[in-house]
Write a protein that holds these residues in place. Structure first.
Motif, PDB file in Angstrom:
ATOM      1  N   HIS B  58      11.600   3.084   4.863  1.00  0.00           N
ATOM      2  CA  HIS B  58      10.791   3.196   3.655  1.00  0.00           C
ATOM      3  C   HIS B  58       9.927   4.440   3.768  1.00  0.00           C
ATOM      4  N   ARG B  62       6.858   6.604  -1.486  1.00  0.00           N
ATOM      5  CA  ARG B  62       7.743   5.940  -2.437  1.00  0.00           C
ATOM      6  C   ARG B  62       8.441   6.966  -3.330  1.00  0.00           C
ATOM      7  N   CYS B  79       8.090   4.455 -10.331  1.00  0.00           N
ATOM      8  CA  CYS B  79       7.547   4.306  -9.002  1.00  0.00           C
ATOM      9  C   CYS B  79       7.478   5.631  -8.261  1.00  0.00           C
ATOM     10  N   GLU B 117       6.193  -1.439  -8.385  1.00  0.00           N
ATOM     11  CA  GLU B 117       5.899  -1.296  -6.959  1.00  0.00           C
ATOM     12  C   GLU B 117       7.159  -1.295  -6.101  1.00  0.00           C
ATOM     13  N   ASP B 118       7.937  -2.356  -6.170  1.00  0.00           N
ATOM     14  CA  ASP B 118       8.956  -2.521  -5.137  1.00  0.00           C
ATOM     15  C   ASP B 118      10.284  -1.895  -5.549  1.00  0.00           C
ATOM     16  N   TYR B 121      13.603  -2.806  -3.773  1.00  0.00           N
ATOM     17  CA  TYR B 121      14.090  -4.188  -3.708  1.00  0.00           C
ATOM     18  C   TYR B 121      15.602  -4.247  -3.544  1.00  0.00           C
ATOM     19  N   GLU B 166       8.741  -5.538   5.486  1.00  0.00           N
ATOM     20  CA  GLU B 166       8.394  -5.009   4.161  1.00  0.00           C
ATOM     21  C   GLU B 166       8.532  -6.077   3.090  1.00  0.00           C
ATOM     22  N   MET B 167       9.545  -6.925   3.231  1.00  0.00           N
ATOM     23  CA  MET B 167       9.742  -7.969   2.225  1.00  0.00           C
ATOM     24  C   MET B 167       8.727  -9.090   2.388  1.00  0.00           C
ATOM     25  N   ARG B 170       5.395  -8.605   1.022  1.00  0.00           N
ATOM     26  CA  ARG B 170       5.346  -8.616  -0.436  1.00  0.00           C
ATOM     27  C   ARG B 170       5.563 -10.013  -1.011  1.00  0.00           C
ATOM     28  N   HIS B 581       3.881 -10.598  -4.412  1.00  0.00           N
ATOM     29  CA  HIS B 581       4.676 -10.028  -5.498  1.00  0.00           C
ATOM     30  C   HIS B 581       5.499 -11.129  -6.155  1.00  0.00           C
TER      31      HIS B 581
END
Lengths: 1184, 599
Positions: B58, B62, B79, B117-118, B121, B166-167, B170, B581
């Motif tokens: 990541h 972003r 993003c 944001e994500d 995903y 990271e997941m 969130r 999230h």
């Protein structure tokens, strides 16, 4: 596969070779037949049946009709009492030689026919009538039952008894029976021989015939053929009757033509007269409103780029291509818009399965066929047309001036501060606003109307066309040359950049030559050569839409534009300066010229195989099309300046310093090109024959096509192979049946899935031909027809060869194949190439399949004054290519495309016209209307939380959004505890905000309240109304065209103030009618919610911004006068027509001013279509 | 007649020869590059690894993965900002299209979460699929030795752990995907519990650490090292011990209470802090044994910013983010510049967050006063910013923690050679839209000239380990000496004095949180720390009034002074459900995911 092909190929070839051989042997046989003088061999003896019949005619006052060959030379051995009853004698005489007789209804006449099972020896059934001693020429037609003249005939035995052996010279004049003018070029042939002549320019002719029984056949295109026995006369004046158009009218169908009355498919046609009425460059634009079943949307008016998007019967699929298949003279073309309308004879659209099934996997979106003009025998006809047109925009958005803009920007900031909780700080001071308003500081406080600055009021277009057609019997030609010139509406920028002008211009050269050769009576050849050359010039950006977008996007105060001949900005940072957009679009800069050339050649041979069996013919066709495009770009950095005020600027007595922001650079040149070609080959066998009341036609055809295009994936040419079959049958012109079959293959699918079979069946019944049908003037024609069939679509979207197994791809990104870098930047870094899973394969992928049903009714009423056609149709498209949606993303895979979608499309079409004439005054009213509504039946949609939000079950492209119910005007309304809570703007609602309905009643207004609103952006209804009249030489016609059931969602430019953008954008002046407390208190009209920079609930997708895009247009008006004077004739001019016409003259619409309802852009992109233009045109057509 | 026959024969023979080629319809080209090819050679395997890094790493900026996303669901124009503009670290006020603003406006929704944001995903699941494939098939690579195979497996397990972390931060528990699924087949793997996900992460890391090298040759810097894996483990265990998850109940309960295990441990266990502290200690020890360290040149602890249009000396703090691959960096996304621009990303990040007043850029991030208040003075005291304002802003700025001037562009600061003096005052060109009063400038180095400059994108750094260690120690054992040592090491290298001794656990906690905010400013930590600490609802953090400075220039050249006055530029929204999230709406509707509470 290979075997199959061989069989398919060898059969026609064998047939052909044999055909050739048979033909030659047959010729010899015939020749020997013809060479032996019949009279000598078959001298009629006293017991010849012919003599007997002649006697009987005199004795019994009867007439006989027979085919000469049947009884020629036949005798009767038995003794006959010539005073017996006629029928008794006939029975005795005819039975032994296998003949029978039939009494003709209502007359004292008999016809002699072979017994059943007995084959006629003749190739063609020919009736010959025993001559009467009348000098009246006798029309001979097959339909003896209706012939009245027979009764008036008086027998004259003497003439018949004395055959003449020497040649007779017959002379005469052929005239039109309505105008009594001589007809040139009429073909006069002696029946049964190849001998013939043509009439002269005055219609006169001379021909030598062998004897008095010779039959002359007078034929001329557009007239009924007439057969006359020479008899005793040396002068034979003939009047030909124009053919009954309704009986003879043919329609173009797939791979051929059909008699219109016999057609069972849903087909519409318009012809050249209507096409050339529209002063437009594109054929697609002249079709609008004129054909039922045709939906057209023109989304822009840029020269060379203004064609309409054509949809036949709406849209039936949500994937891939929805364009109809387009053909010119039977050959598929990708671009038909560049053909000069003056070259076109007719445009036909095929709509139902019956008419499109022969095109198989290419036919599901309907077929559009253009037929070009061909020469007719006769002296050369020269036609010259000149058009001079003037273009202007139909509508132009009026933009806010700077003072309003600045004031509104401040109100927006103020309103937003309520939402964000910020302290309101105005962006523009009162002094600024005053300066914007009074124009005293034009450089630093400009107020620019960009549309006025960038666009002209009027530009010109002109068109020349000259065509020559004519020919003799054996060679006919049509040649045409055209030039079309159109200029765009950008203002000249020569004073800013003298190197080039980025004005959009379009110039087109058209050349066509169509030849017909009758090489022998059986072999005919057609050679069509045409070329279209287009020269475009314009800006070198991605597109003109971006520039037009930038014109309406620029705020009135962001720059004064040009100061002292220099392009100036007054703020730093990114700017919208339309001059920069035009001259230096997308930083690519400069000018682009493009030269496109289309070359098309087609050779067709038709060969009559009547020698094998009557009615059989074959044809072969090869067409080669090439297209090349050369693009030359000249680019140069645009010099812009930053205006800097010195000592407070001019307004404070200071000065302005212009600081260059860019540096001069050299011109750059580049060129790019493409080259495409397509080869089409076709071989077909046609059969057409009548057996008594049974009329049969058949067609077997092989067609292949290959397109070479450097843009095709893997550089593999795109190929089609089609086997086509058609059988039509009609019984007595009343009962019609037709079967059409297409068997098509394309390399787009896996080898075992390449070929598909597409059958269609249709039936028709012409009720008015029935004996029981009352023969009144009220209903003169009534036909009911229906069809059912399957058609395919192989343009299913996605990339080519989706059936290939899942592949891996090297990662390629911005032309860099490195996926990732390791190492220190600038020193030890190393790029690593990448490999990733690519397209997931699906070996089962195949074409879309459409099942189409159609029922039609055709009527003619009041002695054909009213004509009516109505159709209802229903289509179900299945196997639509789509990606499965419902599989969880956790698999980390782009799912393969599958044939899973399903859609239906149904509707109706009406077409009615009324023609009448009162004295010299003729008038015509024609109206057509089409309706098509589609519905997505399945697309593996992820089920929504609320069923009413599912797209499945809705029309394709159905708009969804919140339902707006006006605006909140007071805090009283807002503070009402029953008001739903907004999930937008954090529920900080204030007067001037849109009142949304809480559709699902959960107390919240959020995206779950979005429901279907309005329609889609493709109209469901389209209609046209033509009013026409002519009086003596004058003619006038008006075409109204409109659409209904269509919505348009205002784009960001159209609905917004653009204050929230960086940099701020311009805003339409109608936005001045936005909600403000002052306007509300003053009770001024309020049409829009409060101003906002970016905080508020009003930008959520809602019905507030969805417009009814239906409209009604005066699409076309034409006034003309035809001069047919004798003075002209002395000059060698046969007729002259002067006219004026206009396109897009006026529009009634419901959409906001300055927006064209046909503007189909839906996204909030930075582009706007080049507005549509209104064309006023003056023209003259001279015929020599 | 013969001519005619001849003509037809020629015509049709040509037609036949034309069409009776082997097949008239061409064959599609074979697929010569398939999954098997990946494992055919070590070279191909390396290409595949590069791809996994591309999708699996990541970025704190972003980046847009423009044109590079196989999934159509991702709108690649969205993003484009670091998370800085979501929290009290910043405000992206120049352009409405910066989706981070949606958080501040309170319009984050399940159907826009990917865009606000994500944005990784979907890409993450692709990386996880590739990782599972490597683990499944790496043994087939014929020309790879065992050590290489072990290293590759360790690398992908590291990347898998990092992606799961990271997941989890969130969403809480997510489905555990450790195999390669068939195309076209429905998959109904449900969410795993938070605890199982943590175990999965730790297990992957524990298996990876022994097989990862301590370092690579210079040309391979950027690949996963043991140090990186050890750091991620410390980060993961710190998250697991944090109030958001290490508690009896989550901030909002799931509709079905038994589902709470998806988003919480279900109890508080102080031992989790102990584990986190141990992991951080291990990481720090491993770092010092392997050459990783804080950049701490005593001479450069407090650089003198010249503020006269020329650059001053480079401070330690600035060096740690401005120089690529320095000793403080453990792992970075290795972006690269080359002739002609950026080769590794669509648009360079600076395009997005350098303020538009400095050239052709999209939307700068201004720093709210809420955050500026966190900077202590050079003596370690809180600084007051009175509502009535003050007369000498320059002096005020001079009194602040040296890291302030190294992190932001302030009035009269040197921004870049093309804009040597920032005109941040009413009427100054750089003040428009600068609501906070200063511009975020971290990762925009002073040598920067064009948008094409690409900074290092540091994902893991040594300084964060000190703060993890101090935090975990304080939570598990109170403000012990080692906790002080760790936090003071961070403060001292920027010439900030030691924390006062004798703080209570709570006082230490507050000082540590303040220190983390300052030290890790703009490094994609603050937004997540706020959630981890459950302080989003606190006034002025992600909710309530956000203040900026009204700055006025007074006097005449060259003796200008600048007065300042705080004002509220916006009121922000933070709803309790923001702590986790929402899963993308469309994914929830597919049936296998239970949506997080409050969404």
């Amino acid at each position: 596969m290979k075997k199959n092909l061989l069989i398919h190929f060898t059969v026609p070839v064998l047939l052909l070779v044999f055909g050739g051989v048979l033909e030659s042997s047959a010729q010899i046989a015939f020749a020997s037949n013809h060479q032996i003088p019949k009279e000598k061999e078959h001298q009629e003896t006293s017991n010849s049946i012919i003599s007997l019949l002649k006697k009987l005619e005199i004795i019994h006052q009867v007439n006989f009709v027979y085919q000469k060959e049947l009884i020629e030379g036949k005798t009767f051995p038995i003794s006959i009492n010539e005073n017996d009853k006629v029928e008794t004698i006939l029975k005795k005489v005819l039975a032994p030689i296998n003949l029978k007789f039939k009494k003709l209804k209502g007359q004292n006449s008999y016809t002699i026919l072979p017994m059943k099972g007995e084959k006629t020896t003749s190739v063609q059934v020919e009736f010959i009538e025993i001559l009467k001693a009348s000098s009246v020429e006798i029309p001979l037609t097959a339909d003896l039952a209706n012939r009245k003249t027979l009764e008036n005939l008086r027998p004259n035995l003497q003439i018949i008894a004395q055959p003449v052996v020497t040649d007779i010279s017959v002379k005469g004049k052929v005239i039109d029976n309505e105008t009594n003018e001589g007809l040139p070029g009429v073909n006069i042939q002696i029946k049964g021989t190849k001998k013939g002549v043509n009439s002269s320019s005055t219609g006169e002719y001379t021909i030598n015939v062998a004897d008095k029984s010779a039959v002359l056949v007078f034929s001329f295109i557009g007239y009924e053929t007439k057969e006359v026995i020479v008899g005793n006369r040396l002068i034979l004046n003939i009047s030909l009757k124009p053919a009954d158009k309704t009986l003879e009218e043919v329609v173009v169908v797939g791979f051929g033509t059909q008699k219109k009355i016999n057609a069972t498919g849903a087909i519409s046609t318009i012809n050249t007269k209507e096409l050339v009425q529209s002063p437009v460059a594109n054929i697609s634009n002249s079709l609008v409103g004129r054909m039922p079943g045709l939906f057209a949307t023109q989304s822009g008016g840029e020269p060379g780029n203004d064609g309409s998007k054509i949809r036949i019967r709406g849209v039936g699929t949500f994937s891939g291509n929805t364009d109809p298949l387009t053909l010119v003279d039977g050959i598929q073309v990708d671009n038909y818009n560049n053909i000069d309308p003056n070259e076109i004879e007719s445009v036909t659209i095929l709509k139902d399965a019956s008419s499109t099934a022969v095109y198989g996997i290419r036919g599901a979106n309907g077929v559009l066929i253009i037929t070009t003009k061909r020469g007719k025998a006769g002296p050369p006809k020269i036609s010259y047309t000149f058009n001079q047109g003037f273009n202007s925009f139909t509508d132009m958005r009026d933009m806010m001036n700077s003072a309003d803009y600045a004031t509104n920007f401040n109100s927006a900031l103020k309103a937003d501060s309520y939402v964000t909780g910020a302290v309101y700080t105005p962006r523009y001071s009162l002094t600024d606003i005053e300066l914007y308003g009074n124009g005293k500081d034009p450089i630093f406080h400009p107020s620019v109307n960009w549309a006025d600055v960038m666009f002209k009021k009027v530009s010109t277009q002109s068109q020349h066309n000259v065509s020559i057609s004519g020919g003799q019997n054996k060679v006919r030609y049509f040649i045409s040359a055209g030039l079309f010139n159109q200029e765009g509406l950008f203002k000249d920028t020569k004073d800013l950049v003298d190197a080039f002008s980025p004005q959009s211009t379009f110039r087109r050269y058209n050349i066509r030559s169509n030849f017909n050769f009758d090489i022998t009576t059986r072999l005919k050849a057609t050679l069509d050569l045409s070329s279209q050359t287009e020269v475009r010039s314009g800006n070198n950006g991605t597109n003109t839409e971006r520039i037009v977008g930038d014109v309406f996007r620029a705020s009135p105060l962001s720059t004064p534009g040009v100061v002292d001949g220099k392009i100036v900005n007054i703020f730093t940072g990114s700017q919208n300066n339309p001059y920069v957009s035009l001259l230096y679009p997308n930083l690519a800069g400069g000018l682009k010229r493009s030269y496109r050339n289309y070359l098309n050649g087609s050779l067709r041979l038709d060969y009559d195989l009547g020698s094998i069996t009557k009615g059989l013919s074959t044809h072969a066709n090869v067409a080669i099309q090439t297209y090349n495009d050369q693009q030359i770009t000249n680019t140069k950095t645009l010099i812009t300046y930053l205006a800097v005020p010195i000592n407070g600027g001019p307004i404070n007595g200071g000065t302005v310093n212009l600081v260059p922001s860019t540096t001069e650079a050299q011109f750059n040149f580049a060129q790019a090109g493409t080259f495409n070609r397509r080869i089409t080959a076709e071989f077909g066998i046609d059969y057409k024959r009548s057996f008594g009341n049974h009329n049969v036609t058949g067609l077997l055809l092989y067609n292949q096509q290959k397109t070479y295009d450097p843009a095709l994936a893997f550089l593999i040419p795109k190929g089609y192979q089609s086997y086509v079959g058609r059988v039509t049958y009609d019984y007595g012109g009343r009962y019609l049946a037709e079967v059409n079959l297409g068997y098509n293959g394309t390399e787009n699918f896996a080898p075992q899935k390449r070929f598909g079979f597409f059958p269609a069946y249709s039936l028709g019944w012409i009720a008015s031909e029935e004996a029981f049908f009352p023969k009144t003037k009220a209903i003169t024609f009534l036909k009911v027809r229906g069809s059912y069939g399957e058609v395919g679509n192989d343009n299913i979207g996605g990339s080519r060869f989706l059936f290939r197994p899942t592949s891996y791809l090297p990662l390629n990104f911005n032309n860099n194949t490195n996926a990732y870098y390791f190492g220190n930047v600038g020193s030890t870094y190393t790029g690593f190439t990448g490999l990733r899973e690519g397209a997931t394969g699906n070996p089962d992928v195949t074409w879309e399949r459409a099942i189409k049903q159609n029922i039609g009714l055709e009527m003619r009423l009041l002695s054909d004054k009213i004509r009516f056609t109505g159709d209802i149709f229903m289509e179900t498209r299945s196997d639509i290519l789509a990606t499965p949606q419902t599989i969880s993303a956790i698999v980390g895979l782009s799912q393969p495309a599958s044939n899973l979608g399903k859609m239906e499309n149904k509707g109706y079409e009406l077409d009615i016209s009324f023609n009448d004439k009162v004295g010299n005054f003729g008038y015509r009213i024609a109206a057509n209307m089409s309706f098509a509504r589609n519905k997505v039946l399945f697309r593996d949609e992820i089920p929504n939380k609320y069923e009413y939000q599912n797209r499945t079950g809705q029309r394709l492209g159905q708009f969804f959004g919140l339902v707006a119910d006006g605006l909140y005007n007071t805090f009283e309304e807002i503070n009402n505890p029953n008001r739903p809570v907004y999930q937008y703007a954090n529920n900080k609602i204030q007067p001037g905000d849109i009142k949304y309905l809480d559709v699902n009643g959960d107390g919240l207004v959020n995206d779950f309240d979005a429901v279907p609103i309005g329609y889609s952006n493709l109209p469901e209804q389209t209609y046209g109304l033509t009013l026409g009249a002519n009086y003596k030489g004058f003619d006038v016609s008006v075409l109204f065209q409109g659409v209904g059931n269509v919505s348009h969602y205002y784009t960001r430019f159209q609905r917004g103030t653009g204050f929230g953008q960086a940099p701020p954008e311009g805003s339409a002046s109608y936005m001045n009618q936005s909600w403000t407390q002052e306007r509300y208190d003053a009770k001024l009209p309020i049409n829009f919610p409060r101003f906002s920079v970016n905080s508020g609930p009003n930008d959520a997708g809602s019905s507030f911004w969805l417009a009814d895009a239906s409209y009604l247009r005066i699409k076309n008006v034409e006034v003309g006068y035809t001069i047919n004077g004798s003075l002209l004739k002395k000059l060698g001019i046969s007729s002259t027509r002067v006219y004026a016409n206009a396109n897009n003259l006026y529009t009634w619409k419901k959409i906001l001013p300055g927006i064209d309802p046909e503007n189909t852009s839906t996204g909030d992109t930075n582009t706007e279509p080049y507005p549509l233009v209104r064309t006023i045109n003056f023209g003259i057509n001279v015929k020599f | 007649m013969k001519k005619i026959i001849l003509l037809f024969t020629v015509l049709f023979c040509s037609l036949i020869s034309f069409s009776c080629e082997q097949n008239f319809l061409d064959k599609a080209p074979g697929v010569d590059l398939v999954e098997d090819n990946v494992f055919l050679t070590k070279a191909n395997m390396e290409s595949f690894m590069a791809t996994i890094y591309r999708y699996g790493m990541h970025s704190i900026f972003r980046y847009r993965m423009q044109g590079d996303i196989p999934f159509s669901q991702v709108n690649n124009t969205d993003c484009i900002h670091p998370s800085t503009s979501i929290s009290d670290e910043g405000d992206a006020s120049e352009a409405a299209f910066v989706n981070n603003n949606r958080w501040n406006e309170g319009v984050v929704l399940p159907n826009n979460i990917v865009n606000v944001e994500d944005f990784r995903y979907y890409i993450r699941w692709i990386a996880l699929r590739q990782i599972a494939l490597v683990i499944k098939r790496v043994n087939e690579v014929p020309d790879a030795d065992e050590a290489y195979k072990k290293q590759v497996v360790a690398e992908v397990k590291f990347l898998r752990a990092m992606n799961y972390l990271e997941m989890v931060k969130r969403y809480g528990g997510v489905p555990i995907v450790d195999k390669v699924y068939e195309a076209g087949v429905k998959v109904d793997v449900p969410r795993s519990s938070f605890e199982d996900c943590m175990k999965f992460i730790v297990k992957d890391l524990d298996e990876a650490i022994p097989n990862l090298p301590a370092a690579y040759s210079a040309s391979l810097v950027g690949r996963a090292t043991a140090m990186a894996a050890i750091t991620v483990k410390a980060k993961a265990l710190l998250l697991a011990a944090s109030p958001q998850f290490n508690s009896a109940t989550p901030p909002i309960s799931m509709t079905n209470v038994t589902d709470n295990k998806l988003i919480s441990y279900g109890n508080y266990d102080v031992n989790r802090w102990k584990l986190a502290a141990d992991a951080a200690k291990t990481a720090l020890d491993y770092a010092s044994a392997n050459g990783y360290a804080l950049i701490d040149d005593v001479a450069n602890r407090s650089p003198k910013e010249l503020d006269n249009g020329t650059t001053g000396p480079l401070g330690n703090y600035r060096v740690s983010w401005e120089t690529n691959n320095n000793k403080e960096l453990i792992l970075s996304y290795q972006f690269t510049t080359s002739t002609g621009g950026i080769t590794n990303v669509g648009n360079p990040p600076v395009t997005f967050f350098n303020p538009s007043c400095f050239g052709s850029f999209w939307s700068g991030i201004s720093v709210p006063l809420n955050f500026i208040r966190k900077y202590e003075d050079t003596l370690g005291r809180a600084v007051s910013w009175d509502a009535t304002g003050g007369t000498d802003l320059i002096a005020k700025y001079r009194s602040l923690d040296p890291r302030f001037k190294q992190s932001v562009t302030y009035t009269n600061a040197y921004h870049s050679s093309s804009d040597p003096i920032a005109q941040i005052y009413t009427g100054g060109k750089d003040y428009v839209n600068c609501k906070g009063g200063v511009w975020y400038r971290k990762y925009i180095p002073r040598s920067f000239r064009t948008a094409n400059y690409v900074p290092n994108d540091p994902i893991l750094r040594v300084n964060e380990l000190y703060l993890y260690y101090a935090e975990a120690l304080n939570e598990s054992s109170g403000p012990v000496a080692n906790a002080y040592t760790a936090i003071n090491a961070i403060r001292n290298r920027s010439k900030m004095p030691n924390l006062p001794v004798g703080l209570t656990q709570e006082q230490f906690r507050q000082r540590l949180r303040n220190e983390s905010a300052i030290e890790l400013y703009g490094d994609d930590h603050r937004f997540w720390d706020i959630k981890r600490w459950l302080i989003g609802e606190d006034d002025g953090v992600m909710k309530g009034a956000f203040e900026g400075l009204q700055i006025t220039r007074v006097g005449t050249a060259p003796n200008y002074t600048y007065t300042w006055k705080p004002y509220t530029f916006e009121n922000r929204v933070f709803n309790k459900n923001y702590y986790l999230h929402p899963f993308p709406q469309s994914e929830v509707l597919k049936g296998n995911l239970i949506q997080n509470p409050g969404w």
